[in-house]
Design a protein around this motif. Structure first.
Motif, short mmCIF file in Angstrom:
data_model
loop_
_atom_site.label_atom_id
_atom_site.label_comp_id
_atom_site.label_asym_id
_atom_site.label_seq_id
_atom_site.Cartn_x
_atom_site.Cartn_y
_atom_site.Cartn_z
N GLN A 153 52.97 50.81 50.80
CA GLN A 153 53.22 50.90 49.37
C GLN A 153 53.02 49.55 48.69
OE1 GLN A 153 53.00 54.35 48.95
NE2 GLN A 153 54.33 53.81 47.24
N MET A 154 53.43 48.49 49.35
CA MET A 154 53.25 47.18 48.78
C MET A 154 51.77 46.82 48.67
SD MET A 154 54.96 43.54 49.95
CE MET A 154 56.60 44.26 49.81
N VAL A 155 50.97 47.23 49.67
CA VAL A 155 49.53 47.00 49.62
C VAL A 155 48.91 47.73 48.44
CG1 VAL A 155 47.35 47.41 50.81
CG2 VAL A 155 49.29 46.52 52.07
N LEU A 156 49.33 48.98 48.22
CA LEU A 156 48.80 49.75 47.11
C LEU A 156 49.16 49.11 45.77
CD1 LEU A 156 49.54 53.40 48.33
CD2 LEU A 156 47.32 52.23 48.26
N GLU A 157 50.37 48.62 45.66
CA GLU A 157 50.79 47.97 44.42
C GLU A 157 49.99 46.70 44.17
OE1 GLU A 157 54.94 47.35 44.70
OE2 GLU A 157 55.47 49.48 44.68
N LYS A 158 49.80 45.90 45.22
CA LYS A 158 49.02 44.68 45.08
C LYS A 158 47.58 44.99 44.69
CE LYS A 158 51.94 41.38 46.35
NZ LYS A 158 52.28 40.21 45.48
N GLY A 159 46.98 46.02 45.33
CA GLY A 159 45.61 46.40 45.02
C GLY A 159 45.47 46.89 43.59
N GLY A 160 46.44 47.69 43.11
CA GLY A 160 46.38 48.17 41.74
C GLY A 160 46.50 47.05 40.73
N THR A 161 47.41 46.11 40.99
CA THR A 161 47.55 44.97 40.09
C THR A 161 46.30 44.13 40.06
OG1 THR A 161 49.93 44.92 40.57
CG2 THR A 161 48.98 42.96 39.57
N PHE A 162 45.68 43.95 41.23
CA PHE A 162 44.45 43.18 41.30
C PHE A 162 43.34 43.84 40.48
CE2 PHE A 162 40.27 42.64 43.27
CZ PHE A 162 40.13 41.26 43.22
N ALA A 163 43.16 45.16 40.65
CA ALA A 163 42.10 45.87 39.93
C ALA A 163 42.33 45.82 38.43
CB ALA A 163 42.03 47.31 40.42
N ASP A 164 43.58 45.98 37.99
CA ASP A 164 43.87 45.96 36.55
C ASP A 164 43.64 44.58 35.97
OD1 ASP A 164 44.69 46.91 34.09
OD2 ASP A 164 46.78 46.40 34.46
N THR A 165 44.07 43.55 36.68
CA THR A 165 43.86 42.18 36.20
C THR A 165 42.38 41.84 36.16
OG1 THR A 165 45.99 41.56 37.19
CG2 THR A 165 44.52 39.77 36.56
N TRP A 166 41.63 42.35 37.14
CA TRP A 166 40.18 42.11 37.20
C TRP A 166 39.49 42.67 35.96
CZ3 TRP A 166 36.81 39.97 40.98
CH2 TRP A 166 35.47 40.24 40.77
N ARG A 167 39.78 43.94 35.64
CA ARG A 167 39.09 44.56 34.50
C ARG A 167 39.49 43.90 33.19
NH1 ARG A 167 41.67 50.46 33.00
NH2 ARG A 167 43.84 49.77 32.68
N ARG A 168 40.74 43.47 33.06
CA ARG A 168 41.15 42.76 31.84
C ARG A 168 40.40 41.44 31.70
NH1 ARG A 168 46.48 44.53 29.96
NH2 ARG A 168 47.20 46.26 31.27
N MET A 169 40.21 40.74 32.82
CA MET A 169 39.47 39.49 32.78
C MET A 169 38.03 39.73 32.35
SD MET A 169 37.01 37.61 34.62
CE MET A 169 37.03 38.42 36.21
N VAL A 170 37.40 40.80 32.87
CA VAL A 170 36.02 41.11 32.51
C VAL A 170 35.91 41.47 31.03
CG1 VAL A 170 34.13 42.75 32.90
CG2 VAL A 170 35.37 41.80 34.84
N TRP A 171 36.85 42.21 30.52
CA TRP A 171 36.84 42.58 29.11
C TRP A 171 36.89 41.33 28.22
CZ3 TRP A 171 41.13 46.89 29.45
CH2 TRP A 171 40.59 48.01 30.09
N GLU A 172 37.67 40.37 28.64
CA GLU A 172 37.85 39.16 27.83
C GLU A 172 36.72 38.16 28.00
OE1 GLU A 172 41.60 37.64 28.98
OE2 GLU A 172 42.76 39.35 28.22
N ASN A 173 35.85 38.37 29.00
CA ASN A 173 34.73 37.45 29.26
C ASN A 173 33.44 38.25 29.41
OD1 ASN A 173 36.18 34.65 29.96
ND2 ASN A 173 37.37 36.31 30.87
N PRO A 174 32.75 38.56 28.32
CA PRO A 174 31.54 39.39 28.39
C PRO A 174 30.45 38.83 29.29
CG PRO A 174 32.30 39.15 26.12
CD PRO A 174 33.10 38.20 26.93
N ASP A 175 30.42 37.50 29.47
CA ASP A 175 29.40 36.92 30.33
C ASP A 175 29.59 37.32 31.79
OD1 ASP A 175 31.77 35.29 30.09
OD2 ASP A 175 30.76 33.81 31.36
N LYS A 176 30.76 37.83 32.14
CA LYS A 176 31.03 38.27 33.52
C LYS A 176 30.96 39.79 33.65
CE LYS A 176 33.94 34.30 34.67
NZ LYS A 176 33.62 33.56 33.45
N ASP A 177 30.59 40.48 32.60
CA ASP A 177 30.55 41.94 32.62
C ASP A 177 29.16 42.41 33.02
OD1 ASP A 177 30.90 44.61 32.30
OD2 ASP A 177 31.55 44.53 30.21
N TYR A 178 29.02 42.87 34.28
CA TYR A 178 27.71 43.30 34.78
C TYR A 178 27.25 44.59 34.12
CZ TYR A 178 24.03 44.75 37.98
OH TYR A 178 22.83 45.14 38.51
#
Length: 307
Positions: A114-139
């Motif tokens: 469960q802890m692995v799933l929570e860490k993975g979900g937080t990572f994925a959500d933070t990743w997409r937010r970072m991409v949204w805020e930085n269009p130069d990193k949006d493939y």
């Protein structure tokens, strides 16, 4: 009297050396031996006809630049230490649960999961937010993934591909290898003919077994060129790209570029072989779009830019 004194003198002269020899071992025994320093050969008295060199201790090898002593090694990041410990604890919990699948052991391992799933979900959500805020990193801006954006991107790319083929038709071509007794070849031959007609790309058919082809009546019979190219007649249908050598000038290779949509230019991959370049493109039954796509990707795109 004189004779007696003379005889005694002779006897003393004879006995004196013998007494000296008799006393020599005792004298040597009484003389203290010179101490030897370790077992070094050079520390012993060997006489004037012997010599040796004092061994020189090897110098320590210098440490390579950029390497630090173990004491100077930087400490691990605390997050890395925590992650490594978590991984170790989770693996131990898994092994224990598998070996002794009690409810307690399984619940303990489940908590780690469960802890692995929570860490993975937080990572994925933070990743997409970072991409949204930085269009130069949006493939996805280069290659959209949603339905509307993907359709528009494919249409623009196919248009660029068609314009490229129309401009480079006299620089490139395809060798189509088939056999008369090949079932897939009978399916592929009309497709290859349709590809040549649609894009104006020259296609030269080669019969690996001498069999005729109604779609390519001017097909050539293999006379050893397939072996020279590294092909076997067992792998058919097969396709090879032929490209004319790129012209050179005083400054070297002159890349050939063609203008396409939106003011963009596409550069043809240079061919540095003065006799032309051959590139294996694949085998099997390919559709018209697959043939065009492989040809375009091989000759007009860089790895990773159109994937």
């Amino acid at each position: 009297m004189n004779k007696l004194a003379h005889a005694l003198a002779i006897a003393i002269a004879i006995l004196t050396p013998a007494m000296a020899h008799a006393q020599a071992p005792e004298a040597l025994a009484s003389t203290p031996a010179e101490p030897e320093v370790g077992t070094d050969y050079c520390e012993r008295r060997l006489g004037q006809w012997f010599y040796c060199e004092v061994p020189v201790a090897p110098k320590p090898k210098p440490r390579a630049k950029g390497t630090a002593k173990r004491d100077d090694a930087p400490a691990k990041h605390p997050d890395l230490v925590a992650a490594e410990q978590f991984k170790k604890d989770m693996e131990e919990a898994r092994l224990i649960a598998v070996w002794n699948p009690s409810a307690e052991n399984i619940q303990r391992y489940y908590a780690y999961q469960q802890m692995v799933l929570e860490k993975g979900g937080t990572f994925a959500d933070t990743w997409r937010r970072m991409v949204w805020e930085n269009p130069d990193k949006d493939y996805t801006l280069q290659r959209p993934i949603n339905t509307a954006g993907k359709a528009e991107w494919l249409q623009a790319r196919n248009t660029d591909r068609d314009l490229f083929f129309r401009a480079a038709y006299d620089q490139i071509g395809i060798f189509y290898v088939y056999r008369g007794d090949c079932g897939p070849c009978r399916v592929a031959s009309p497709i290859v003919r349709a590809f040549a007609t649609r894009y104006g790309i020259s296609v030269r058919a080669i019969s690996a077994d001498g069999g005729a082809n109604p779609h390519f009546p001017d097909a050539q019979i293999d006379k050893g060129q397939l072996k020279a190219w590294g092909l076997t007649s067992a792998v058919t249908p097969a396709y090879m790209i032929f490209q004319k050598p790129t012209t050179t000038g005083k400054d070297g290779i002159k890349p050939v570029s063609f203008r396409v949509t939106d003011g963009k230019t596409i550069t043809l991959r240079p061919c540095r072989n003065p006799k032309g370049c051959l590139t294996y493109m694949g085998a099997g039954v390919l559709s018209v779009d697959e043939l065009a796509d492989r040809l375009f990707v091989t000759l007009a795109t860089e790895p990773g830019k159109d994937f």
